[in-house]
Every structure is written in C-alpha cells, then in structure tokens.
Design an enzyme around this catalytic site. Structure first.
Site, PDB file in Angstrom:
ATOM      1  N   LYS A   1     -28.272-125.522 -13.662  1.00 55.09           N
ATOM      2  CA  LYS A   1     -27.203-125.258 -12.681  1.00 55.09           C
ATOM      3  C   LYS A   1     -26.191-126.394 -12.759  1.00 55.09           C
ATOM      4  O   LYS A   1     -26.543-127.575 -12.627  1.00 55.09           O
ATOM      5  CB  LYS A   1     -27.837-125.168 -11.288  1.00 55.09           C
ATOM      6  CG  LYS A   1     -27.087-124.326 -10.292  1.00 55.09           C
ATOM      7  CD  LYS A   1     -27.972-124.109  -9.075  1.00 55.09           C
ATOM      8  CE  LYS A   1     -27.232-123.377  -7.982  1.00 55.09           C
ATOM      9  NZ  LYS A   1     -28.020-123.326  -6.739  1.00 55.09           N
TER      10      LYS A   1
HETATM   11  O1  G3P Z   1     -27.975-122.619  -3.640  1.00 50.65           O
HETATM   12  C1  G3P Z   1     -26.633-122.475  -3.331  1.00 50.65           C
HETATM   13  C2  G3P Z   1     -26.364-121.762  -2.029  1.00 50.65           C
HETATM   14  O2  G3P Z   1     -27.120-120.606  -1.944  1.00 50.65           O
HETATM   15  C3  G3P Z   1     -26.409-122.626  -0.804  1.00 50.65           C
HETATM   16  O3  G3P Z   1     -26.404-121.890   0.385  1.00 50.65           O
HETATM   17  O4  G3P Z   1     -26.716-121.740   2.828  1.00 50.65           O
HETATM   18  O5  G3P Z   1     -26.407-123.992   1.766  1.00 50.65           O
HETATM   19  O6  G3P Z   1     -24.500-122.416   1.950  1.00 50.65           O
HETATM   20  P1  G3P Z   1     -25.975-122.551   1.802  1.00 50.65           P
END
Ligand code: G3P
Length: 217
Positions: A87
C-alpha cells in the site's frame, strides 16, 4: 463485489473469515498501531499471520515517503508473503514507486485517494487497487460515493485494470452504495459487514416462525 476487512485485529479478521464472506484484508499504520503490535519484526510477523488466516490479498502500507525508501520498504513487505499487496500513498514518489512495483510484478494499493485525477494517475502507474476514502470525504461534506462512481466510469471507458477499492467505509449503507456504484471491492470494519444482516422484519418474522413451530413440534 469483493469484501475486505479494514483492520489489523486478528480476532476481527478471524470472525470475518469464519463468517464466510471475506476476500481480503487492508491495514494502515493507524490500524496497526491500534492493534498494539510494535517493532518491525513483530509487525512483519503480524502481516504473515494475517496472510495465513485469510489466504487472500493483504494490504500492508509503507511508512516511507521518498522513492528509494518506498521501494526498499515495499520490497521488504512484498517478501513477507505472496499475498501481500504493497500500500503506497498518493504522492509523487508514491506514483513513481507504484510504476516500479508494477513493472516488477509486485501488486500495489494506492491509498489516500480523494479525487478522480489522483485515481487516473494511480491507474496509469499500474496500481492493482486504488483506494478512494469515502467516509473521510463525507466528513467534509463531499459526497464520497460520487467519487467511486466517477472513477468506475473513467476506468471502464479506458479499460484500466486497476480495481476500485472503496475505503473509509463507515457502515452497511456505504457497502450497498459502493456496490451500486460498481466498486470492485469494499474494505469495511467488521461492524459494517455484520450491519448488512440487520432488518427488523427478519427478526419479527423469525420470532413468529419459531413460535408457530412450537405448535407442531
Ligand atoms: O484503510 C484506509 C481507510 O479505510 C481508513 O478508513 O475510517 O480511517 O477513514 P477511516
């Protein structure tokens, strides 16, 4: 649409796997920190364990932000297991690194994507997945799901192979909307996946069936 779980918590990953609908895992440095795993050796072991549990794609994010360092860290992550997807953040050196990884057959997930222009760059560089962050766009009063539909449309027009991975999913409705918009993957917290189960008429209907069944059993 594939379901990935967005966590580094082994119990949650095991529960999703046992539920039977899991196609992969995504992690990020915040999720890794939340899981309490510290130190490079332990983190690498943790990724290996996740790969063995799910036997599917596992996104492991680089911390590096310069081209040379991203390459070094990404190659180390990719060497952990064939199921690792490196990633990489949506920055200039990240795009260069994605191109390098793509040429070497190392799969990538371009993260922190918030615009169609960024998604075009990720696809041009050969990213395996692009991760538009739906919830974080919603948080600042932009319609995150519109971005998914826009990227899906562009990728279809030009037959890009990059898969659209709807990220930053906050609940079951986001999963449904990602499916409607044509996302290839939704990466979700376990609560959002389990939230898809819920409907009051299911609960009421089941209660009635079970109570009627008592009359003939
Ligand atoms: O892994 C990336 C993403 O899914 C993060 O989500 O909830 O931290 O905005 P969030």
């Amino acid at each position: 649409m594939k379901f990935f779980i967005d966590t580094a918590n082994l119990d949650e990953i095991k529960e999703a796997k046992e539920f039977g609908v899991l196609d992969g895992v995504t992690t990020n440095p915040s999720l890794m920190a939340k899981s309490g795993v510290k130190g490079k050796e332990n983190i690498f072991k943790h990724y290996k364990t996740i790969c063995e549990i799910v036997d599917a794609d596992v996104s492991a994010e680089v911390i590096a932000t310069t081209y040379e360092e991203i390459i070094k860290e990404g190659e180390e992550l990719a060497a952990i297991d064939d199921r690792i997807v490196v990633k990489v953040p949506m920055i200039k050196d990240g795009i260069k690194a994605i191109k390098y990884f793509s040429d070497k057959g190392i799969r990538t997930n371009c993260t922190l994507v918030f615009s169609a222009g960024q998604a075009i760059l990720a696809a041009k560089a050969g990213a395996t997945y692009v991760s538009p962050f739906i919830g974080r766009l919603d948080d600042i009063s932009f319609e995150g799901m519109d971005l998914i539909a826009q990227i899906v449309d562009i990728y279809e027009t030009f037959s890009f192979d990059t898969q659209v991975l709807a990220a930053s999913i906050r609940g079951p409705l986001h999963i449904v909307q990602a499916a409607e918009s044509g996302a290839d993957v939704a990466t979700c917290p376990l609560s959002a996946i389990l939230g898809l189960l819920k409907h009051p008429l299911t609960d009421i209907g089941l209660e009635k069936f079970l109570s009627d069944a008592k009359n003939f059993s």
